[in-house]
Design a protein around this motif. Structure first.
Motif, PDB file in Angstrom:
ATOM      1  N   MET A   1       0.854  -1.176   0.000  1.00 43.80           N
ATOM      2  CA  MET A   1       0.000   0.000   0.000  1.00 43.80           C
ATOM      3  C   MET A   1       0.896   1.233   0.000  1.00 43.80           C
ATOM      4  N   SER A   2       0.611   2.185  -0.884  1.00 42.99           N
ATOM      5  CA  SER A   2       1.435   3.386  -0.955  1.00 42.99           C
ATOM      6  C   SER A   2       1.090   4.329   0.185  1.00 42.99           C
ATOM      7  N   ALA A   3       1.986   5.308   0.398  1.00 40.05           N
ATOM      8  CA  ALA A   3       1.758   6.281   1.470  1.00 40.05           C
ATOM      9  C   ALA A   3       0.492   7.085   1.211  1.00 40.05           C
ATOM     10  N   GLY A   6      -2.509   4.971   2.045  1.00 41.97           N
ATOM     11  CA  GLY A   6      -2.656   4.907   3.498  1.00 41.97           C
ATOM     12  C   GLY A   6      -3.242   6.186   4.053  1.00 41.97           C
ATOM     13  N   SER A   7      -2.781   7.326   3.541  1.00 42.03           N
ATOM     14  CA  SER A   7      -3.318   8.619   3.994  1.00 42.03           C
ATOM     15  C   SER A   7      -4.787   8.757   3.636  1.00 42.03           C
ATOM     16  N   GLU A   8      -5.152   8.291   2.422  1.00 41.48           N
ATOM     17  CA  GLU A   8      -6.552   8.352   2.008  1.00 41.48           C
ATOM     18  C   GLU A   8      -7.424   7.490   2.913  1.00 41.48           C
ATOM     19  N   GLU A   9      -6.931   6.325   3.288  1.00 42.01           N
ATOM     20  CA  GLU A   9      -7.682   5.431   4.170  1.00 42.01           C
ATOM     21  C   GLU A   9      -7.884   6.072   5.543  1.00 42.01           C
ATOM     22  N   VAL A  10      -6.830   6.674   6.075  1.00 43.82           N
ATOM     23  CA  VAL A  10      -6.931   7.357   7.368  1.00 43.82           C
ATOM     24  C   VAL A  10      -7.900   8.521   7.260  1.00 43.82           C
ATOM     25  N   LEU A  11      -7.798   9.287   6.157  1.00 38.24           N
ATOM     26  CA  LEU A  11      -8.681  10.430   5.944  1.00 38.24           C
ATOM     27  C   LEU A  11     -10.141   9.986   5.859  1.00 38.24           C
ATOM     28  N   ASP A  12     -10.390   8.878   5.153  1.00 38.53           N
ATOM     29  CA  ASP A  12     -11.762   8.365   5.078  1.00 38.53           C
ATOM     30  C   ASP A  12     -12.287   8.008   6.468  1.00 38.53           C
ATOM     31  N   ARG A  35      -7.173  14.454  14.199  1.00 35.65           N
ATOM     32  CA  ARG A  35      -5.830  14.179  13.685  1.00 35.65           C
ATOM     33  C   ARG A  35      -5.495  12.719  13.948  1.00 35.65           C
ATOM     34  N   SER A  36      -4.865  12.115  12.946  1.00 36.54           N
ATOM     35  CA  SER A  36      -4.323  10.768  13.090  1.00 36.54           C
ATOM     36  C   SER A  36      -2.971  10.787  12.393  1.00 36.54           C
ATOM     37  N   GLY A  37      -1.899  10.826  13.186  1.00 33.14           N
ATOM     38  CA  GLY A  37      -0.553  10.934  12.608  1.00 33.14           C
ATOM     39  C   GLY A  37      -0.410  12.256  11.883  1.00 33.14           C
ATOM     40  N   ASP A  38      -0.033  12.181  10.591  1.00 32.40           N
ATOM     41  CA  ASP A  38       0.142  13.395   9.785  1.00 32.40           C
ATOM     42  C   ASP A  38      -1.146  13.851   9.122  1.00 32.40           C
ATOM     43  N   THR A  39      -2.199  13.054   9.221  1.00 36.85           N
ATOM     44  CA  THR A  39      -3.448  13.363   8.540  1.00 36.85           C
ATOM     45  C   THR A  39      -4.367  14.150   9.469  1.00 36.85           C
ATOM     46  N   VAL A  40      -4.894  15.266   8.932  1.00 33.52           N
ATOM     47  CA  VAL A  40      -5.764  16.142   9.713  1.00 33.52           C
ATOM     48  C   VAL A  40      -7.059  16.353   8.948  1.00 33.52           C
ATOM     49  N   LEU A  41      -8.173  16.262   9.651  1.00 32.43           N
ATOM     50  CA  LEU A  41      -9.471  16.593   9.084  1.00 32.43           C
ATOM     51  C   LEU A  41     -10.015  17.746   9.909  1.00 32.43           C
ATOM     52  N   ALA A  57     -10.388  18.569   4.040  1.00 32.69           N
ATOM     53  CA  ALA A  57      -9.334  17.735   4.601  1.00 32.69           C
ATOM     54  C   ALA A  57      -7.993  18.150   4.023  1.00 32.69           C
ATOM     55  N   GLU A  58      -6.960  17.917   4.802  1.00 30.85           N
ATOM     56  CA  GLU A  58      -5.616  18.235   4.360  1.00 30.85           C
ATOM     57  C   GLU A  58      -4.675  17.212   4.978  1.00 30.85           C
TER      58      GLU A  58
END
Length: 158
Positions: A1-3, A6-12, A35-41, A57-58
């Motif tokens: 799985m690409s980074a 993975g970010s998209e999955e966390v964002l979802d 926030r989850s790691g580097d992912t922020v909604l 989202a960003e």
């Protein structure tokens, strides 16, 4: 799985949690930030009379620096029971519940966190001497954020 995947999955996942949280809250919500790691909604409404916009989202390119003071790893801390605003005293102008140097006992009220107009008592989970107040009065806090650093009591203090 690409980074990116993975970010998209966390964002979802964050988006689902945000929708569920906003739907469960009683009353208008002005801002939600997850926030989850580097992912922020982050979702924010500027005018309560207008319909809520779609979530924005960003992904932070660099992890945000921690702004909270963290007690030394070997020191216990009293932590925030909920997300809200931390108050050191029961009302404006009153003496704070505790000050640096005070000895606290388990269950003793050491502050208040206001969340959705409810005042939640912050209590010490163990005995100790207050060595540092880590959050200023009236400042926002996150769930489980250290608020007050304690030094365990020695035999002569107990």
């Amino acid at each position: 799985m690409s980074a990116d995947a993975g970010s998209e999955e966390v964002l979802d996942g964050l988006s689902r949690h945000a929708r569920k949280l906003v739907a469960e809250l009683a009353g208008p919500v002005r801002r939600v930030r997850l926030r989850s790691g580097d992912t922020v909604l982050e979702v924010e409404w500027h005018d309560p009379a207008r319909p809520a916009p779609a979530p924005r989202a960003e992904v932070d390119p660099v992890p945000a620096p921690q702004v909270e003071a963290v007690p030394a790893a070997d020191r216990p801390a009293v932590r925030a029971p909920v997300v809200g605003t931390f108050y050191r005293a029961p009302e404006p102008g009153a003496a704070p519940f505790v000050a640096v140097g005070d000895v606290v006992r388990p269950g003793q009220v050491v502050g208040i966190v206001e969340a959705m107009k409810l005042m939640n008592e912050v209590t010490a989970g163990q005995a100790g001497r207050v060595v540092e107040v880590l959050v200023e009065d009236g400042k926002p806090v996150e769930y489980d954020q250290p608020l007050i650093a304690l030094e365990p009591l020695t035999g002569r203090d107990a």
